[in-house]
Design a protein around this motif. Structure first.
Motif, PDB file in Angstrom:
ATOM      1  N   ALA A 291      -7.174   5.706  18.159  1.00 25.68           N
ATOM      2  CA  ALA A 291      -5.843   6.110  17.711  1.00 25.68           C
ATOM      3  C   ALA A 291      -5.993   7.283  16.763  1.00 25.68           C
ATOM      4  CB  ALA A 291      -5.131   4.958  17.008  1.00 25.68           C
ATOM      5  N   ARG A 411      -4.242   5.219   8.146  1.00 26.07           N
ATOM      6  CA  ARG A 411      -3.278   6.105   7.498  1.00 26.07           C
ATOM      7  C   ARG A 411      -3.524   6.211   5.996  1.00 26.07           C
ATOM      8  NH1 ARG A 411       2.807   4.110   6.466  1.00 26.07           N
ATOM      9  NH2 ARG A 411       3.747   5.985   5.589  1.00 26.07           N
ATOM     10  N   PHE A 527       5.515  -1.961  10.706  1.00 26.62           N
ATOM     11  CA  PHE A 527       4.533  -1.525  11.704  1.00 26.62           C
ATOM     12  C   PHE A 527       3.924  -2.731  12.412  1.00 26.62           C
ATOM     13  CE2 PHE A 527       4.491   1.580   8.224  1.00 26.62           C
ATOM     14  CZ  PHE A 527       4.812   2.734   8.924  1.00 26.62           C
ATOM     15  N   SER A 531      -0.588  -2.832  18.121  1.00 24.35           N
ATOM     16  CA  SER A 531      -0.391  -1.693  19.020  1.00 24.35           C
ATOM     17  C   SER A 531      -0.447  -0.358  18.306  1.00 24.35           C
ATOM     18  CB  SER A 531       0.966  -1.815  19.726  1.00 24.35           C
ATOM     19  OG  SER A 531       2.025  -1.837  18.780  1.00 24.35           O
ATOM     20  N   ASP A 532      -0.357  -0.393  16.966  1.00 18.79           N
ATOM     21  CA  ASP A 532      -0.248   0.844  16.183  1.00 18.79           C
ATOM     22  C   ASP A 532      -1.086   0.746  14.908  1.00 18.79           C
ATOM     23  OD1 ASP A 532       0.637   3.277  15.133  1.00 18.79           O
ATOM     24  OD2 ASP A 532       2.504   2.430  14.351  1.00 18.79           O
ATOM     25  N   GLU A 535      -0.397   3.083  11.932  1.00 18.60           N
ATOM     26  CA  GLU A 535       0.895   3.029  11.245  1.00 18.60           C
ATOM     27  C   GLU A 535       1.703   4.318  11.471  1.00 18.60           C
ATOM     28  OE1 GLU A 535       0.165   0.450   7.266  1.00 18.60           O
ATOM     29  OE2 GLU A 535      -1.181   2.164   7.489  1.00 18.60           O
ATOM     30  N   MET A 536       1.864   4.661  12.731  1.00 21.59           N
ATOM     31  CA  MET A 536       2.556   5.902  13.090  1.00 21.59           C
ATOM     32  C   MET A 536       4.038   5.683  13.386  1.00 21.59           C
ATOM     33  SD  MET A 536       0.480   8.643  13.275  1.00 21.59           S
ATOM     34  CE  MET A 536       0.950   9.700  14.656  1.00 21.59           C
ATOM     35  N   GLU A 537       4.389   4.494  13.928  1.00 14.59           N
ATOM     36  CA  GLU A 537       5.753   4.263  14.410  1.00 14.59           C
ATOM     37  C   GLU A 537       6.449   3.202  13.567  1.00 14.59           C
ATOM     38  OE1 GLU A 537       8.158   3.263  18.564  1.00 14.59           O
ATOM     39  OE2 GLU A 537       5.982   2.986  18.449  1.00 14.59           O
TER      40      GLU A 537
END
Length: 574
Positions: A291, A411, A527, A531-532, A535-537
Motif C-alpha cells: 500500500a 501514515r 478507517f 483493507s486500508d 489510512e487513506m480513505e
C-alpha cells in the motif's frame, strides 16, 4: 563518575521549571537512594529464564534487515529470524508514553505520563493523578515485579520517566542502573537534545554523574549491561535486563567509520528507498499487502527530483548518519548477545526487541536556534555543514521524507496516533517458545509485561502489590497465541492513544482518529485497517453506525484511562 553539582532549577517564562544543568542533575545534597535486592533466594529461582528487553529510540518499521531494510543489522536479524516478528505491534506515539506502558502494562495516562513529561503538563492537567510527568506508583512496574520474584534487575540507557532521585530507577527496584533521564542527548556526550538545559542528565544508581571522555551511547549502554550481569554472576540468579538505547533518536550522530559504509547508499533518494523497502517487506511477509502511504503535505515536503545535486548529497548523508547509528546499535547488541553465549545463558534468555514509536519525521533542524538560545552551548553546537554532520558537535534530525521511507505502508510518524506513529518493529526470541515466524495479529506494548511474567512463572498480582493497591495489568499475555500459532484475538484487540490532544482508538480492524489543527480538521476519521492499512480513505460518512460505536469505544477508553484533554496548544507540542 563525577557528581554533578550545577544549580537545580532554571525559571522558564513558559511556566515550566526545567533543570539548568539538564533534567537529571539535582543538587549535591540529595539523598542517596536505597538500593533494592531481590526478595527470594537464588535457590528459589535457579531455573527461571533470564530476560533482556531491548528498546530502540525512534527506529522505523522497515529499518532492520529482517523487516525489509538495507541497513546492516545481522545480530538483530538473526534473533528476529530465529524468533517471532510482529507485523502489527502497537507502541505509544512517543517515547516516555511507550516506556510507561512497557514497564507497567497499564495505559500511560494512569501511571503518570498523561503528558509527555513534567514540563509539558497543560494548565488544566496540573496536580491531577496520572499527569505527574513521571512514573508514579499507581501500578506495579516490571522491575518491582521481577525483583520481588527473585530476579536481579538492571537498566542501562534511556529512562525518561522522571528526573529526580525520587523518580529514578532505584525507586522502582532496579538493582543496578545507569540512565539518561532526559528524552534525548548527544551520542558522544551530554549535549542536551531539549531546550532550556545546559547539559543532559545522567544517573547511576540514582545519583547524578558525568560521562566518561570516550562515551558513545550504544557501546556504553551495552557494556554497562554486561558489567552489571558480570557483577552478580556468582549469585547464580536470573536477571531482568532493560537495555534502552538512545539511537537512532536525534541529534543524529555516529562513528565516522560507520558513516562511511553508507556514504553512497542513499544517493538514489528517499522515494526509491521507500519503494524498495516495501517490496522487500512484502517478499519477507512482514506486510501482507502493498500500500502506498498517505503522502505528506506542507512546505517541508520536497520530491527528490526537485532537489539540487548539492541538496541530494546532503540529504543522502543525513540518511547515512541515521543508518550508521542503527548499524552501531546492532554491533553494540552483538556484544551483549555474544557475552550471553560465552557464559552459556543465551538459550535461557528471553529477548524482546522493540522500537518505542514510529520513525521521527519532524524537522528537528529547526529546533537548533531555540536550543542554542536557551542552553549556553557556546561553541559546542552546532556545525551542520556537510563535512561535519554526524559528529559530536552537529545537530540534525531525519526529516519527514526519510521518515516516510522508514515507516512502510503507514501514515505519518512519531508524535501521531496514526499507524505510522504507533506501529513499531518488534520481535521475541526464546528457543523454548515455538511460535510462528511472523505474527500478524495486532499486539500492544502493554502485552509485553504479562507475557514475560507468564514465561517466568510469575503470578498476576491483580489489584494489590507489595501491600499497596495498584491498577491491574491491562495487557494480555500472548504466550498461548504464539504456542498454538493462533491469531484469534483479531476482533478483540482494543487500544487507545492520546498525546497533545491527538486522539485515536483501534477496535479489531477499525480505527478512529482525530487530529487537531494544524494536523487535521479536529473531526473524527474512520478507517478499516484490513483493507486500508495506510489510512487513506475516511469511511466516517459511509458507515455512520460504525462511527457511532467507535465513538462510544473512545468515550469508554477516555473515562477508564483518566484522559484529560489539554486546553490550548503547547509550546513544545509535537
Amino acid at each position: 563518575m563525577v557528581r554533578c553539582t550545577f544549580p537545580k532549577f532554571l525559571s522558564i517564562a513558559a511556566g515550566a521549571a526545567l533543570l539548568a544543568c539538564g533534567a537529571g542533575c539535582d543538587a549535591p545534597n540529595e539523598i542517596q537512594p536505597e538500593i533494592f535486592q531481590p526478595q527470594k533466594s537464588a535457590e528459589e529461582v535457579k531455573n527461571k529464564p533470564n530476560i533482556l528487553v531491548i528498546v530502540a529510540d525512534d527506529l522505523g518499521f522497515t529499518d532492520l534487515g529482517s523487516f525489509g531494510g538495507e541497513i546492516s543489522t545481522p545480530t538483530l536479524d538473526e534473533l528476529a529470524n530465529s524468533g517471532t516478528r510482529f507485523s502489527q505491534f502497537h507502541a505509544g506515539p512517543m517515547c516516555s508514553v511507550t516506556r510507561a506502558m512497557l514497564l507497567t502494562g497499564v495505559d500511560n495516562h494512569i501511571v503518570g505520563l498523561g503528558a509527555f513529561n513534567q514540563a509539558t503538563v497543560a494548565r488544566n492537567q496540573k496536580g491531577l493523578a496520572g499527569y505527574e510527568g513521571y512514573l508514579n506508583k499507581s501500578a506495579a512496574s516490571m522491575s518491582e515485579i521481577f525483583s520481588s520474584a527473585g530476579y536481579n534487575t538492571y537498566i542501562a540507557g534511556k529512562w525518561h520517566l522522571g528526573t529526580s532521585v525520587e523518580n529514578s530507577p532505584p525507586a522502582h527496584k532496579f538493582t543496578r542502573s545507569f540512565v539518561l533521564t532526559d528524552g534525548g542527548a548527544g551520542q558522544f556526550n551530554a549535549l542536551p537534545a531539549e531546550p532550556f538545559s545546559r547539559r543532559a542528565g545522567f544517573r547511576e544508581d540514582g545519583i547524578a554523574v558525568d560521562l566518561p571522555d570516550d562515551f558513545y551511547s550504544s557501546d556504553f549502554y551495552a557494556e554497562k549491561m554486561i558489567e552489571y550481569i558480570k557483577l552478580d554472576l556468582e549469585e547464580n540468579r536470573p536477571f531482568l535486563g532493560y537495555l534502552a538505547y538512545t539511537a537512532p533518536h536525534w541529534p543524529l550522530q555516529a562513528k565516522q567509520e560507520t558513516i562511511k559504509k553508507y556514504e553512497h547508499q542513499y544517493l538514489e533518494g528517499y522515494d526509491r528507498i521507500a519503494a524498495s523497502r516495501r517490496d522487500r517487506a512484502l517478499r519477507l511477509g512482514i506486510i501482507e499487502k502493498d500500500a502506498q502511504p498517505a503522502p505528506y503535505h506542507g512546505d517541508e515536503i520536497v520530491p527528490w527530483s526537485a532537489l539540487s545535486d548539492q541538496e541530494k548529497r546532503y540529504e543522502a548523508k543525513r540518511m547515512a548518519v541515521y543508518a550508521a547509528m542503527i548499524d552501531d546499535l546492532d554491533f553494540a547488541t552483538s556484544k551483549v548477545i555474544n557475552f550471553l553465549k560465552d557464559i552459556g545463558q543465551l538459550d535461557n534468555t528471553i529477548v524482546v526487541f522493540l522500537s518505542d514509536n514510529g520513525a521521527e519525521g519532524h524537522t528537528v533542524d529547526t529546533i537548533v536556534p531555540l536550543v542554542r538560545l536557551f542552553t549556553l552551548f557556546g561553541e559546542e553546537c552546532c556545525d551542520n555543514s556537510y563535512e561535519n554532520i554526524g559528529n559530536a558537535d552537529s545537530f540534525i534530525g531525519l526529516g519527514p521524507m526519510w521518515a516516510q521511507a522508514s515507516i512502510g505502508a503507514h501514515r505519518l510518524y512519531k508524535g501521531f496516533p496514526t499507524q505510522g506513529g504507533v506501529i513499531a518493529p518488534a520481535f521475541i526470541y526464546y528457543p523454548r517458545l515455538k511460535g510462528p515466524t511472523i505474527y500478524h495479529a495486532p499486539l500492544s506494548v502493554k502485552d509485553i509485561l504479562p507475557t514475560l511474567m507468564e514465561l517466568a512463572g510469575i503470578q498476576d498480582h491483580g489489584a494489590e502489590f507489595d501491600g499497596r493497591p495498584v491498577h491491574p495489568i491491562e495487557g494480555r499475555s500472548f504466550v498461548s497465541n504464539l504456542s498454538s500459532h493462533s491469531e484469534t484475538n483479531d476482533n478483540e484487540f482494543t487500544m487507545g492513544w492520546e498525546v497533545f490532544g491527538k486522539q485515536a482508538i483501534r477496535v479489531g480492524d477499525w480505527k478512529l482518529v482525530k487530529l487537531p489543527d494544524p494536523y487535521g480538521d479536529d473531526e473524527w476519521q474512520l478507517f478499516d485497517l484490513q483493507s486500508d492499512p495506510a489510512e487513506m480513505e475516511d469511511l466516517s460518512e459511509r458507515y455512520p453506525e460504525k462511527l457511532s460505536s467507535m465513538k462510544v469505544s473512545w468515550e469508554k477508553y477516555q473515562q477508564s484511562s483518566n484522559i484529560i484533554l489539554p486546553e490550548g496548544p503547547w509550546w513544545l507540542e509535537y
